[in-house]
Scaffold this active site. Structure first.
Site, PDB file in Angstrom:
ATOM      1  N   SER A 292       0.830  -1.215   0.000  1.00 34.51           N
ATOM      2  CA  SER A 292       0.000   0.000   0.000  1.00 34.51           C
ATOM      3  C   SER A 292       0.862   1.262   0.000  1.00 34.51           C
ATOM      4  CB  SER A 292      -0.932   0.001   1.211  1.00 34.51           C
ATOM      5  OG  SER A 292      -0.166  -0.137   2.400  1.00 34.51           O
ATOM      6  N   GLY A 293       2.096   1.134  -0.517  1.00 34.67           N
ATOM      7  CA  GLY A 293       2.966   2.309  -0.642  1.00 34.67           C
ATOM      8  C   GLY A 293       2.628   3.069  -1.918  1.00 34.67           C
TER       9      GLY A 293
ATOM     10  N   GLU B  77      18.488  15.021   6.189  1.00 37.54           N
ATOM     11  CA  GLU B  77      17.289  15.600   6.804  1.00 37.54           C
ATOM     12  C   GLU B  77      17.254  15.324   8.304  1.00 37.54           C
ATOM     13  OE1 GLU B  77      14.502  15.555   2.787  1.00 37.54           O
ATOM     14  OE2 GLU B  77      14.432  13.830   4.091  1.00 37.54           O
TER      15      GLU B  77
END
Ligand code: FAD
Length: 482
Positions: free
Chosen positions: A18-19, A180
């Site tokens: 479900s990515g 990040e």
């Protein structure tokens, strides 16, 4: 195409994952005369590019991981089932999935495998105990608890050496995720937590970014990599290049430098963002079909139409596919999932035969990474830019691809609070977020489980009989005491 067809006659499409790849494939098939079953081991569509913001207290899991069945609620030809796929029988057209020790078999006419990739420790899986990766919601929450727990332990430490260890954060891997994370841990220490402790000054925290190669953000080239490095260094992040991590333990990392010498960095909180390994379903597909091969990272080497040799109804997309020139990024997965869905739809509608399929063509829309608030690097074709405008572009693009109006709305509010002010809305963390994974892993080994239970319930540096969210999880309380 044919509204009169009974449900039993309809073409059955199974989508695994479900990515980005799986969800975009399902959505592309919304008007197709097919029955879709999406099987995923997670109940949500996870927006991985913002995981680091969950780990550093900016966003909650809800904003970046909406429930897949709610996203697809209005798509009547799709159903969602939860389960980990354990086998794919390409010959008989079935997928076996497992949920809570129960196996389920789902038949298919067409299959789209979009199971993505996991963290790779390059054969040193034991590093994961002390340096979690950043691939899942669990990883992000565990990391948040380790980061905040480290500051808590530092506040209570009386030995300066122990305190320094808790105030040192090591991020392994200077790709976009590492950059990040390092930037956000530094901002957390310098802005959000500043003034909130009494015995420590969080601005003294050391954030070290360790990279085995010779550059930061190497795939983005020297100009943008250099800009990101400069910005990080200005924020106080220490960057160590050509430094290969050879060991990770409870108290720190061992590093081999270019000249072959080894040294230690004492650090309680480590993060691993250095490599990826494709889902094990790639290997299963290779075993179950003649002539399919996987590359060194376990990705399936696919045909030009993203199918596996001899099975034009079995597509592999996203991070699990190996296609020259297509990076392991969201765009590769979105475009691959959309391509596979279009091919299936065209064939079901009789508009295209399998042999007429045009090869998959990747359209490179560029790549970007944020370094800190108001600063990012961005590459679109030959155009390279950095700084505030790159950050704005990053902001807009991420909002565009976030799923759901509510997610976008709440995310904008959270960003507003975090970037303009110095507060972060998601600073909750519990001890269990650190220990739950280790406890579950130890279930396979009762002896280890007992030892772990002893450690968790053991003496703590806070003296309250329970350890605070401890960044040295997995090691004994004596070791923790320094
Ligand atoms: C921290 C981080 C930051 C990133 N930042 C960026 C970025 O800034 N820009 C960018 O373009 N890309 C970024 N990426 C990469 C991008 O997220 C991936 O390329 C993309 O998610 C791949 O999509 P996918 O559908 O192939 O796999 P995923 O999105 O990983 O989805 C895989 C799905 O398969 C399911 N699954 C796995 N195994 C099984 C199984 N056995 N049975 C059932 N279900 C299974 C999983 O639960 C999941 O739903 C980042 C990735 C990470 C981890």
């Amino acid at each position: 195409m044919n509204a009169e067809k009974s449900v039993a006659q309809r073409h059955r499409v199974v989508v695994i994952g479900s990515g980005f790849g799986g969800l975009f494939a399902c959505k592309q098939l919304r008007k197709a005369d097919v029955d879709i079953t999406l099987i995923s081991k997670t109940s949500t569509h996870l927006f991985q590019p913002l995981l680091y913001q969950v780990a550093t207290g900016i966003l909650s899991t809800g904003e970046i991981a909406p429930a897949t069945r709610i996203v697809l609620r209005k798509q009547r030809n799709a159903r969602v089932i939860m389960g980990e796929v354990t086998d794919i029988d390409v010959e008989n057209g079935t997928v076996t999935s497992r949920l809570l020790n129960q196996d389920y078999v789902t038949p298919f006419d067409s299959l789209i495998v979009a199971a993505g990739a996991q963290q790779s420790y390059f054969g040193n899986d034991h590093f994961a105990t002390y340096a979690p990766g950043m691939k899942t919601i669990d990883d992000a929450l565990e990391l948040r608890a380790r980061i905040l727990g480290s500051f808590e332990e530092a506040e209570l430490a009386t030995d300066p050496e122990v305190r320094d260890r808790f105030m040192t954060f090591v991020v392994v891997g200077a790709g976009p995720t590492g950059v990040e994370l390092a930037g956000q841990i530094a901002e957390l220490a310098d802005r959000t937590l500043d003034g909130s402790f009494r015995n420590i000054d969080t601005r003294d925290a050391r954030v070290i970014l360790v990279e085995g190669a010779g550059a930061v953000l190497a795939p983005m080239g020297p100009k943008l990599g250099g800009k990101a490095q400069q910005r990080l260094e200005k924020m106080g992040v220490e960057i160590q290049l050509n430094a290969i991590v050879t060991n990770v333990d409870a108290r720190g990392v061992t590093i081999k430098d270019q000249d072959g010498s080894e040294r230690r960095i004492e650090s309680a909180c480590k993060v691993w963002s250095a490599g990826v390994q494709a889902s094990g379903l790639g290997k299963i597909l290779a075993e179950r079909s003649k002539g399919t091969e996987v590359d060194r990272a376990g990705r399936v080497i696919v045909e030009p139409d993203l199918t596996i040799k001899g099975y034009p109804n079995v597509f592999v997309v996203g991070d699990l596919m190996s296609v020259p020139g297509v990076p392991g990024q969201a765009q590769g997965a979105i475009q691959g999932g959309t391509y596979a869905a279009k091919a299936i739809k065209a064939e079901v509608e009789g508009k295209q035969k399998v042999e007429d399929r045009k090869p998959f063509k990747y359209f490179d829309k560029g790549s970007m990474a944020t370094v800190s608030r108001f600063s990012a690097v961005c590459q679109v074709g030959k155009l390279e830019f950095s700084g505030f405008f790159a950050w704005l572009a990053w902001l807009g693009l991420h909002l565009w691809y976030l799923v759901g109006f509510r997610s976008r709305f709440v995310t904008v509010l959270e960003w507003f609070v975090s970037f303009l002010g110095r507060h972060r809305g998601q600073m909750a963390a519990t001890e269990q977020w650190v220990f739950a994974r280790l406890a579950l892993e130890a279930l396979d080994d009762p002896v280890e489980a007992r030892q772990l239970a002893k450690q968790i319930g053991g003496e703590s540096s806070s003296g309250n009989g329970k350890s605070v969210a401890n960044a040295e999880a997995g090691k004994s309380s004596q070791q923790r005491a320094g």
